[in-house]
Design a protein around this motif. Structure first.
Motif, PDB file in Angstrom:
ATOM      1  N   LEU A  25       0.848  -1.192   0.000  1.00 35.77           N
ATOM      2  CA  LEU A  25       0.000   0.000   0.000  1.00 35.77           C
ATOM      3  C   LEU A  25       0.884   1.244   0.000  1.00 35.77           C
ATOM      4  CD1 LEU A  25      -2.766   1.363   0.101  1.00 35.77           C
ATOM      5  CD2 LEU A  25      -2.689   1.105   2.606  1.00 35.77           C
ATOM      6  N   SER A  26       1.953   1.223   0.775  1.00 34.66           N
ATOM      7  CA  SER A  26       2.883   2.345   0.811  1.00 34.66           C
ATOM      8  C   SER A  26       3.529   2.556  -0.553  1.00 34.66           C
ATOM      9  CB  SER A  26       3.959   2.097   1.881  1.00 34.66           C
ATOM     10  OG  SER A  26       4.839   3.195   1.962  1.00 34.66           O
ATOM     11  N   MET A  27       3.925   1.471  -1.206  1.00 32.22           N
ATOM     12  CA  MET A  27       4.504   1.582  -2.547  1.00 32.22           C
ATOM     13  C   MET A  27       3.474   2.145  -3.526  1.00 32.22           C
ATOM     14  SD  MET A  27       6.740  -1.879  -2.909  1.00 32.22           S
ATOM     15  CE  MET A  27       8.334  -2.064  -2.096  1.00 32.22           C
ATOM     16  N   TRP A  42      -0.652  -1.638  -9.832  1.00 37.89           N
ATOM     17  CA  TRP A  42       0.007  -2.942  -9.636  1.00 37.89           C
ATOM     18  C   TRP A  42       0.220  -3.209  -8.149  1.00 37.89           C
ATOM     19  CZ3 TRP A  42       3.976  -5.801  -7.744  1.00 37.89           C
ATOM     20  CH2 TRP A  42       4.241  -7.034  -8.354  1.00 37.89           C
ATOM     21  N   PHE A  43       0.737  -2.205  -7.438  1.00 42.56           N
ATOM     22  CA  PHE A  43       1.004  -2.397  -6.014  1.00 42.56           C
ATOM     23  C   PHE A  43      -0.273  -2.410  -5.180  1.00 42.56           C
ATOM     24  CE2 PHE A  43       5.443  -1.340  -7.082  1.00 42.56           C
ATOM     25  CZ  PHE A  43       6.036  -2.444  -6.486  1.00 42.56           C
ATOM     26  N   TYR A  44      -1.307  -1.699  -5.614  1.00 45.12           N
ATOM     27  CA  TYR A  44      -2.574  -1.754  -4.887  1.00 45.12           C
ATOM     28  C   TYR A  44      -3.175  -3.154  -4.980  1.00 45.12           C
ATOM     29  CZ  TYR A  44      -6.967  -0.507  -2.791  1.00 45.12           C
ATOM     30  OH  TYR A  44      -8.040  -0.465  -1.932  1.00 45.12           O
ATOM     31  N   ILE A  45      -3.040  -3.780  -6.126  1.00 46.39           N
ATOM     32  CA  ILE A  45      -3.509  -5.161  -6.265  1.00 46.39           C
ATOM     33  C   ILE A  45      -2.676  -6.083  -5.373  1.00 46.39           C
ATOM     34  CG2 ILE A  45      -3.696  -7.095  -7.888  1.00 46.39           C
ATOM     35  CD1 ILE A  45      -4.655  -4.976  -9.962  1.00 46.39           C
ATOM     36  N   GLN A  46      -1.379  -5.840  -5.290  1.00 43.61           N
ATOM     37  CA  GLN A  46      -0.536  -6.627  -4.378  1.00 43.61           C
ATOM     38  C   GLN A  46      -1.006  -6.449  -2.934  1.00 43.61           C
ATOM     39  OE1 GLN A  46       0.910  -8.774  -6.711  1.00 43.61           O
ATOM     40  NE2 GLN A  46       2.306  -8.907  -4.990  1.00 43.61           N
ATOM     41  N   PHE A  47      -1.347  -5.220  -2.577  1.00 39.39           N
ATOM     42  CA  PHE A  47      -1.879  -4.917  -1.249  1.00 39.39           C
ATOM     43  C   PHE A  47      -3.092  -5.793  -0.957  1.00 39.39           C
ATOM     44  CE2 PHE A  47      -5.374  -2.144   0.501  1.00 39.39           C
ATOM     45  CZ  PHE A  47      -4.993  -2.174   1.844  1.00 39.39           C
ATOM     46  N   GLU A  67      -6.737 -20.073  17.938  1.00 38.28           N
ATOM     47  CA  GLU A  67      -6.945 -18.634  18.079  1.00 38.28           C
ATOM     48  C   GLU A  67      -6.057 -17.846  17.113  1.00 38.28           C
ATOM     49  OE1 GLU A  67      -6.727 -15.159  21.543  1.00 38.28           O
ATOM     50  OE2 GLU A  67      -5.964 -17.161  21.976  1.00 38.28           O
ATOM     51  N   VAL A  68      -6.650 -16.838  16.505  1.00 35.19           N
ATOM     52  CA  VAL A  68      -5.900 -15.885  15.689  1.00 35.19           C
ATOM     53  C   VAL A  68      -5.490 -14.753  16.618  1.00 35.19           C
ATOM     54  CG1 VAL A  68      -6.010 -14.236  13.779  1.00 35.19           C
ATOM     55  CG2 VAL A  68      -7.165 -16.466  13.587  1.00 35.19           C
ATOM     56  N   LYS A  69      -4.207 -14.483  16.671  1.00 35.82           N
ATOM     57  CA  LYS A  69      -3.686 -13.409  17.530  1.00 35.82           C
ATOM     58  C   LYS A  69      -3.073 -12.336  16.642  1.00 35.82           C
ATOM     59  CE  LYS A  69      -2.649 -16.592  21.259  1.00 35.82           C
ATOM     60  NZ  LYS A  69      -1.592 -17.247  22.052  1.00 35.82           N
ATOM     61  N   LEU A  70      -3.783 -11.231  16.530  1.00 36.07           N
ATOM     62  CA  LEU A  70      -3.277 -10.122  15.729  1.00 36.07           C
ATOM     63  C   LEU A  70      -2.288  -9.307  16.549  1.00 36.07           C
ATOM     64  CD1 LEU A  70      -6.556  -8.950  13.971  1.00 36.07           C
ATOM     65  CD2 LEU A  70      -4.774 -10.482  13.096  1.00 36.07           C
ATOM     66  N   SER A  71      -1.194  -8.955  15.918  1.00 38.42           N
ATOM     67  CA  SER A  71      -0.142  -8.159  16.553  1.00 38.42           C
ATOM     68  C   SER A  71      -0.021  -6.827  15.837  1.00 38.42           C
ATOM     69  CB  SER A  71       1.204  -8.897  16.456  1.00 38.42           C
ATOM     70  OG  SER A  71       1.130 -10.154  17.076  1.00 38.42           O
ATOM     71  N   PRO A  72       0.584  -5.842  16.501  1.00 37.46           N
ATOM     72  CA  PRO A  72       0.793  -4.559  15.815  1.00 37.46           C
ATOM     73  C   PRO A  72       1.635  -4.753  14.549  1.00 37.46           C
ATOM     74  CG  PRO A  72       1.253  -4.358  18.162  1.00 37.46           C
ATOM     75  CD  PRO A  72       1.075  -5.824  17.869  1.00 37.46           C
ATOM     76  N   ILE A  73       1.357  -3.925  13.564  1.00 35.21           N
ATOM     77  CA  ILE A  73       2.098  -3.973  12.311  1.00 35.21           C
ATOM     78  C   ILE A  73       3.213  -2.930  12.392  1.00 35.21           C
ATOM     79  CG2 ILE A  73       1.977  -3.642   9.808  1.00 35.21           C
ATOM     80  CD1 ILE A  73      -0.980  -4.468  10.020  1.00 35.21           C
ATOM     81  N   ALA A  74       4.428  -3.377  12.148  1.00 33.44           N
ATOM     82  CA  ALA A  74       5.581  -2.479  12.201  1.00 33.44           C
ATOM     83  C   ALA A  74       5.527  -1.460  11.068  1.00 33.44           C
ATOM     84  CB  ALA A  74       6.874  -3.290  12.116  1.00 33.44           C
ATOM     85  N   GLU A  75       6.180  -0.346  11.283  1.00 30.11           N
ATOM     86  CA  GLU A  75       6.242   0.722  10.285  1.00 30.11           C
ATOM     87  C   GLU A  75       6.930   0.228   9.015  1.00 30.11           C
ATOM     88  OE1 GLU A  75       7.923   5.317  10.080  1.00 30.11           O
ATOM     89  OE2 GLU A  75       8.019   4.201  11.948  1.00 30.11           O
ATOM     90  N   VAL A  76       6.518   0.782   7.884  1.00 27.25           N
ATOM     91  CA  VAL A  76       7.124   0.433   6.599  1.00 27.25           C
ATOM     92  C   VAL A  76       7.743   1.684   5.974  1.00 27.25           C
ATOM     93  CG1 VAL A  76       5.554  -1.482   6.135  1.00 27.25           C
ATOM     94  CG2 VAL A  76       4.994   0.806   5.278  1.00 27.25           C
ATOM     95  N   ARG A  77       8.612   1.450   5.042  1.00 26.74           N
ATOM     96  CA  ARG A  77       9.205   2.527   4.253  1.00 26.74           C
ATOM     97  C   ARG A  77       8.095   3.236   3.475  1.00 26.74           C
ATOM     98  NH1 ARG A  77      13.996   1.278  -0.135  1.00 26.74           N
ATOM     99  NH2 ARG A  77      14.151   3.379  -0.970  1.00 26.74           N
ATOM    100  N   THR A  78       8.297   4.516   3.174  1.00 28.15           N
ATOM    101  CA  THR A  78       7.245   5.279   2.504  1.00 28.15           C
ATOM    102  C   THR A  78       7.675   5.939   1.197  1.00 28.15           C
ATOM    103  OG1 THR A  78       7.755   7.231   3.826  1.00 28.15           O
ATOM    104  CG2 THR A  78       6.020   5.757   4.664  1.00 28.15           C
ATOM    105  N   SER A  79       8.945   5.819   0.812  1.00 29.39           N
ATOM    106  CA  SER A  79       9.383   6.487  -0.407  1.00 29.39           C
ATOM    107  C   SER A  79      10.495   5.695  -1.086  1.00 29.39           C
ATOM    108  CB  SER A  79       9.888   7.895  -0.056  1.00 29.39           C
ATOM    109  OG  SER A  79      10.245   8.595  -1.230  1.00 29.39           O
ATOM    110  N   TRP A  80      10.426   5.673  -2.419  1.00 31.33           N
ATOM    111  CA  TRP A  80      11.425   5.001  -3.243  1.00 31.33           C
ATOM    112  C   TRP A  80      11.846   5.964  -4.348  1.00 31.33           C
ATOM    113  CZ3 TRP A  80       7.551   2.845  -0.642  1.00 31.33           C
ATOM    114  CH2 TRP A  80       7.828   1.702   0.117  1.00 31.33           C
TER     115      TRP A  80
END
Length: 174
Positions: A25-27, A42-47, A67-80
């Motif tokens: 999504l960031s890409m 292309w990347f939105y479809i990957q998302f 049980e499904v245990k959801l954890s926080p999602i780590a930060e991702v890069r935002t620019s290429w």
């Protein structure tokens, strides 16, 4: 019944799939911001695909009364710097995901958990496709490097990519 080791690893994989979705999504947003609407598509479809992969794992855990245990999602890069850099990062990321899927398969085999082993075959095949697609995109962007018209045409081609529901979810869709 899932072993604790496999259960924990599957929950970690869910988090990894959701992180992958967040990365793509960031890409997509970065590409859109830079005027590459096809690359953004292309990347939105990957998302969306990565969200689906997480859902497949969640459905599987629930089907095994785990049980499904959801954890926080780590930060991702935002620019290429370029779409080529995005796809190079994509390939490296998908190689890491492949290693994680192989680890899940190894745990399932060690546990003699044939149901989990069977479920993971789809993901093993999917990872081959993910890496192959990323390699192909790298080759395409390298082929048009420095050629603005070629880049424009490639971006237009990527705008035509459409989303398809993965087969393990197709039967659950309305």
């Amino acid at each position: 019944m899932l072993s604790k080791k496999l259960h924990d690893a599957l929950n970690a994989q869910i988090n990894a799939e959701l992180w992958s979705a967040y990365l793509y999504l960031s890409m997509s947003l970065d590409a859109e911001n830079k005027g590459f609407k096809g690359v953004a598509n292309w990347f939105y479809i990957q998302f969306r695909e990565e969200q689906d992969h997480a859902r497949i794992f969640m459905n599987y855990l629930l089907s095994r009364d785990a049980e499904v245990k959801l954890s926080p999602i780590a930060e991702v890069r935002t620019s290429w710097a370029s779409p080529l850099d995005m796809f190079k990062d994509t390939l490296e990321h998908e190689k890491k995901v492949t290693a994680m899927i192989h680890n899940l398969a190894a745990i399932a085999a060690e546990d003699r958990d044939f149901a989990s082993s069977n479920k993971l075959v789809w993901f093993i095949d999917e990872q081959i496709e993910e890496e192959e697609n990323a390699r192909g995109m790298i080759q395409s962007f390298e082929a048009v490097e420095g050629n603005k018209f070629g880049l424009y045409m490639l971006d237009k081609e990527l705008a035509a990519r459409v989303y398809s529901v993965p087969s393990p979810l197709a039967s659950t869709e309305d």
